[in-house]
Design a protein around this motif. Structure first.
Motif, PDB file in Angstrom:
ATOM      1  N   VAL A 236     -66.490  59.279 -10.702  1.00  0.00           N
ATOM      2  CA  VAL A 236     -65.584  60.586 -10.730  1.00  0.00           C
ATOM      3  C   VAL A 236     -64.053  60.099 -10.244  1.00  0.00           C
ATOM      4  O   VAL A 236     -63.122  60.294 -10.482  1.00  0.00           O
ATOM      5  N   LEU A 237     -64.476  59.714  -8.941  1.00  0.00           N
ATOM      6  CA  LEU A 237     -63.139  59.181  -7.974  1.00  0.00           C
ATOM      7  C   LEU A 237     -62.285  58.245  -8.652  1.00  0.00           C
ATOM      8  O   LEU A 237     -61.085  58.311  -8.488  1.00  0.00           O
ATOM      9  N   ALA A 238     -62.944  57.209  -9.531  1.00  0.00           N
ATOM     10  CA  ALA A 238     -62.303  56.223  -9.998  1.00  0.00           C
ATOM     11  C   ALA A 238     -61.301  56.667 -10.984  1.00  0.00           C
ATOM     12  O   ALA A 238     -60.310  56.257 -11.558  1.00  0.00           O
ATOM     13  N   ALA A 239     -61.957  57.922 -11.672  1.00  0.00           N
ATOM     14  CA  ALA A 239     -61.118  58.517 -12.955  1.00  0.00           C
ATOM     15  C   ALA A 239     -59.667  59.101 -12.380  1.00  0.00           C
ATOM     16  O   ALA A 239     -58.945  59.495 -13.234  1.00  0.00           O
ATOM     17  N   LEU A 240     -59.902  59.724 -11.017  1.00  0.00           N
ATOM     18  CA  LEU A 240     -58.939  60.438 -10.657  1.00  0.00           C
ATOM     19  C   LEU A 240     -57.826  59.559  -9.816  1.00  0.00           C
ATOM     20  O   LEU A 240     -57.538  60.015  -8.605  1.00  0.00           O
ATOM     21  N   LYS A 241     -57.429  58.667 -10.483  1.00  0.00           N
ATOM     22  CA  LYS A 241     -56.588  57.711  -9.418  1.00  0.00           C
ATOM     23  C   LYS A 241     -55.367  57.275 -10.410  1.00  0.00           C
ATOM     24  O   LYS A 241     -55.459  57.072 -11.931  1.00  0.00           O
ATOM     25  N   GLY A 242     -54.244  57.421  -9.906  1.00  0.00           N
ATOM     26  CA  GLY A 242     -52.934  56.932 -10.533  1.00  0.00           C
ATOM     27  C   GLY A 242     -52.547  57.734 -11.667  1.00  0.00           C
ATOM     28  O   GLY A 242     -52.785  59.083 -11.758  1.00  0.00           O
ATOM     29  N   THR A 243     -51.910  57.237 -12.562  1.00  0.00           N
ATOM     30  CA  THR A 243     -51.396  58.067 -13.607  1.00  0.00           C
ATOM     31  C   THR A 243     -52.532  58.133 -14.858  1.00  0.00           C
ATOM     32  O   THR A 243     -52.887  57.150 -15.243  1.00  0.00           O
ATOM     33  N   LYS A 244     -52.552  59.432 -15.365  1.00  0.00           N
ATOM     34  CA  LYS A 244     -53.884  59.521 -16.488  1.00  0.00           C
ATOM     35  C   LYS A 244     -52.996  60.585 -17.489  1.00  0.00           C
ATOM     36  O   LYS A 244     -52.080  61.288 -16.984  1.00  0.00           O
ATOM     37  N   THR A 245     -53.466  60.633 -18.410  1.00  0.00           N
ATOM     38  CA  THR A 245     -53.317  61.438 -19.637  1.00  0.00           C
ATOM     39  C   THR A 245     -54.337  62.443 -19.548  1.00  0.00           C
ATOM     40  O   THR A 245     -55.504  62.242 -19.518  1.00  0.00           O
TER      41      THR A 245
END
Length: 279
Positions: A236-245
């Motif tokens: 989960v935390l890896a998915a909430l890093k940097g720029t995402k769409t």
């Protein structure tokens, strides 16, 4: 548990253009008694209202959904397991193949509805659209009643994470996580996001610009939990890093990036607690 379907098949749904036909178009006058020759059902988040199998009607539990994408795949969630099935749409005919489903333990009432809904999914259906309501009818006369699900708001909604994305793999969050550690997140008006990643509570900056979210560093508590919870938390935390769409289809949120890492989440039912647990 991992579903053997692609991320695109699970979550990337595109809008479908409607070709002209002999039936009425969506929203064009009286369509209640007209079976359309090309029903626009793909790329729409459908909320499942009820199913009728063998003449017995069963109301759907909160959050039951069905979506059909343009790549030939339908995905469904009837309150417990995640279900995926091959789908072919030809005019007002929809043919669904054999469902692939996770095997989580369910509440007895939800399990009964899920079985009835899966039974109603099989084979060829006739699609009939009336306003924002869709009815799928099998050759045996079993029906599934659906209605178009309006998009939930990104900000202020409590999003429960149910799917972890990594490349072409979509993995369901373990069903036996303690309730207070089911991963969830809420975006706030002040440009932050907070929630629980599977073990620890977290919060951080989240700047929303159009269809993009820029996540800042996340601050979190530092408890240790069993490996199933820690593994979920790392994903989960890896998915909430940097720029995402991100995209929202009805009550489903997908957050992802070019590297394939992301999450799939669903909006909490109305009245659910919107604050994060800090246990």
């Amino acid at each position: 548990m991992t579903l053997s379907v692609s991320v695109l098949a699970l979550l990337a749904l595109a809008a479908c253009g409607t070709e002209s036909g002999s039936g009425s178009g969506r929203g064009s006058g009286d369509v209640g008694d007209t079976v359309q020759s090309d029903v626009p059902v793909t790329g729409v988040a459908w909320s499942v209202d009820s199913v009728t199998v063998g003449g017995k009607r069963t109301e759907a539990p909160e959050g039951a959904r069905l979506e059909i994408d343009l790549s030939g795949r339908a995905t469904a969630h009837f309150g417990c397991n995640h279900i995926s099935v091959d789908a072919r749409v030809e005019g007002d005919r929809i043919t669904l193949g054999k469902p692939v489903t996770t095997q989580m333990a369910c509440d007895e009432d939800i399990e009964k509805f899920e079985k009835a809904a899966i039974d109603a999914m099989g084979g060829e259906h006739t699609a009939k659209l009336s306003g924002d309501r869709l009815t799928l009818t099998t050759e045996k006369g079993d029906t599934m009643a659906l209605s178009e699900e309006k998009p939930a708001d990104l900000v202020g909604t409590r999003w429960t994470v149910g799917t972890l994305l990594d490349g072409e793999t979509a993995t369901t969050v373990p069903a036996d996580l303690p309730k207070e550690r089911t991963p969830h997140l809420t975006f706030t008006e002040d440009g932050t996001v907070n929630g629980n990643a599977g073990c620890n509570s977290f919060s951080g900056k989240a700047t929303v610009e159009g269809s993009t979210i820029v996540f800042g560093p996340m601050a979190s508590t530092r408890k240790m939990c069993p490996e199933a919870e820690m593994g979920t938390e790392r994903a989960v935390l890896a998915a909430l890093k940097g720029t995402k769409t991100y995209t929202i289809k009805g009550g489903t949120l997908t957050v992802g990036a070019d590297d394939g890492r992301g999450i799939g989440a669903t909006a909490a039912p109305a009245g659910a607690q919107n604050s994060s647990e800090h246990s």
